[in-house]
Design a protein around this motif. Structure first.
Motif, PDB file in Angstrom:
ATOM      1  N   TYR A   1       0.838  -1.197   0.000  1.00 28.69           N
ATOM      2  CA  TYR A   1       0.000   0.000   0.000  1.00 28.69           C
ATOM      3  C   TYR A   1       0.879   1.257   0.000  1.00 28.69           C
ATOM      4  O   TYR A   1       0.603   2.217  -0.722  1.00 28.69           O
ATOM      5  CB  TYR A   1      -0.939  -0.034   1.194  1.00 28.69           C
ATOM      6  N   PHE A   2       1.953   1.270   0.807  1.00 27.47           N
ATOM      7  CA  PHE A   2       2.849   2.423   0.842  1.00 27.47           C
ATOM      8  C   PHE A   2       3.542   2.624  -0.500  1.00 27.47           C
ATOM      9  O   PHE A   2       3.744   3.762  -0.933  1.00 27.47           O
ATOM     10  CB  PHE A   2       3.889   2.278   1.951  1.00 27.47           C
ATOM     11  N   LEU A   3       3.912   1.526  -1.152  1.00 31.45           N
ATOM     12  CA  LEU A   3       4.519   1.640  -2.477  1.00 31.45           C
ATOM     13  C   LEU A   3       3.547   2.257  -3.472  1.00 31.45           C
ATOM     14  O   LEU A   3       3.918   3.134  -4.268  1.00 31.45           O
ATOM     15  CB  LEU A   3       4.982   0.267  -2.972  1.00 31.45           C
TER      16      LEU A   3
ATOM     17  N   ARG B   1       3.537   6.275  -5.319  1.00 27.32           N
ATOM     18  CA  ARG B   1       3.474   6.604  -6.747  1.00 27.32           C
ATOM     19  C   ARG B   1       2.487   7.737  -7.031  1.00 27.32           C
ATOM     20  O   ARG B   1       2.489   8.300  -8.118  1.00 27.32           O
ATOM     21  CB  ARG B   1       3.060   5.374  -7.545  1.00 27.32           C
ATOM     22  N   HIS B   2       1.647   8.024  -6.053  1.00 24.06           N
ATOM     23  CA  HIS B   2       0.652   9.089  -6.184  1.00 24.06           C
ATOM     24  C   HIS B   2       0.774  10.012  -4.972  1.00 24.06           C
ATOM     25  O   HIS B   2      -0.087   9.987  -4.082  1.00 24.06           O
ATOM     26  CB  HIS B   2      -0.757   8.501  -6.273  1.00 24.06           C
TER      27      HIS B   2
ATOM     28  N   TYR C   1      -3.096  11.253   3.425  1.00 26.83           N
ATOM     29  CA  TYR C   1      -3.987  10.201   2.981  1.00 26.83           C
ATOM     30  C   TYR C   1      -5.024   9.995   4.072  1.00 26.83           C
ATOM     31  O   TYR C   1      -4.881  10.494   5.182  1.00 26.83           O
ATOM     32  CB  TYR C   1      -3.194   8.916   2.709  1.00 26.83           C
ATOM     33  N   VAL C   2      -6.043   9.245   3.775  1.00 22.81           N
ATOM     34  CA  VAL C   2      -7.115   9.052   4.737  1.00 22.81           C
ATOM     35  C   VAL C   2      -6.605   8.415   6.029  1.00 22.81           C
ATOM     36  O   VAL C   2      -7.023   8.778   7.115  1.00 22.81           O
ATOM     37  CB  VAL C   2      -8.231   8.173   4.110  1.00 22.81           C
TER      38      VAL C   2
ATOM     39  N   THR D   1       5.538   8.261   5.114  1.00 26.73           N
ATOM     40  CA  THR D   1       5.797   6.842   4.877  1.00 26.73           C
ATOM     41  C   THR D   1       5.735   6.469   3.398  1.00 26.73           C
ATOM     42  O   THR D   1       6.661   5.830   2.889  1.00 26.73           O
ATOM     43  CB  THR D   1       4.843   5.963   5.707  1.00 26.73           C
ATOM     44  N   PRO D   2       4.691   6.855   2.652  1.00 22.62           N
ATOM     45  CA  PRO D   2       4.697   6.533   1.218  1.00 22.62           C
ATOM     46  C   PRO D   2       5.844   7.192   0.458  1.00 22.62           C
ATOM     47  O   PRO D   2       6.425   6.592  -0.451  1.00 22.62           O
ATOM     48  CB  PRO D   2       3.346   7.048   0.723  1.00 22.62           C
TER      49      PRO D   2
END
Length: 159
Positions: A45-47, A51-52, A57-58, A64-65
């Motif tokens: 999910y982090f990967l 990319r976006h 995030y919610v 982290t991403p």
């Protein structure tokens, strides 16, 4: 801890080599074992979130991403490449723990013991094995705690 002539508390020397050795061994063990299993679902999910990029995030902050994206860009899109950053942060946590022991008056032995206990801690080993939001929390909290203790010890408002 010794008292200097001006009444302030002085620090004992930092046990750099043994503490660095403990941190390096922890890093090596975490990296050596990081490829023995695949990606965790949160890491995937982090990967994808990396990319976006977004300011938030919610369910998590953006750090982290972004670090997942940077880690895989620098070290490869593999579980080991993704887990280099958490392993480095765990090693930093070991050094910060030894610095905290020094700040509290610990000598060479106390600093080494604190570093070794931190490196063997289940929490440090767990967050160093996977990329998660809590990986960064521990290192940041230890850094803030170190700065706070230094402020209280020196009474220097610059800290």
């Amino acid at each position: 801890m010794d008292i200097r002539g001006d009444g302030r508390l002085g620090l004992r020397p930092f046990a750099l080599r043994p503490v660095a050795l403990v941190a390096a061994v922890l890093f090596a063990v975490l990296i050596a074992l990081s490829g023995r299993y695949g990606f965790h679902r949160d890491e995937l999910y982090f990967l994808l979130a990396g990319r976006h990029p977004a300011w938030g995030y919610v369910d998590q902050p953006p750090l982290t991403p972004l670090l997942a994206r940077a880690g895989t860009a620098a070290f490869g899109a593999s579980p080991t490449g993704l887990r280099v950053v958490p392993a480095l942060l765990s090693a930093c946590s070991v050094v910060l723990t030894a610095l905290l022991a020094r700040e509290l008056g610990g000598g060479r032995g106390g600093q080494i013991l604190a570093a070794a206990c931190c490196a063997c801690s289940g929490y440090v080993l767990a967050i160093g094995h996977l990329l998660s939001t809590s990986t960064f929390d521990l290192t940041a909290e230890l850094g803030v705690l170190l700065l706070t203790l230094r402020l209280l010890r020196t009474r220097d408002s610059r800290w």
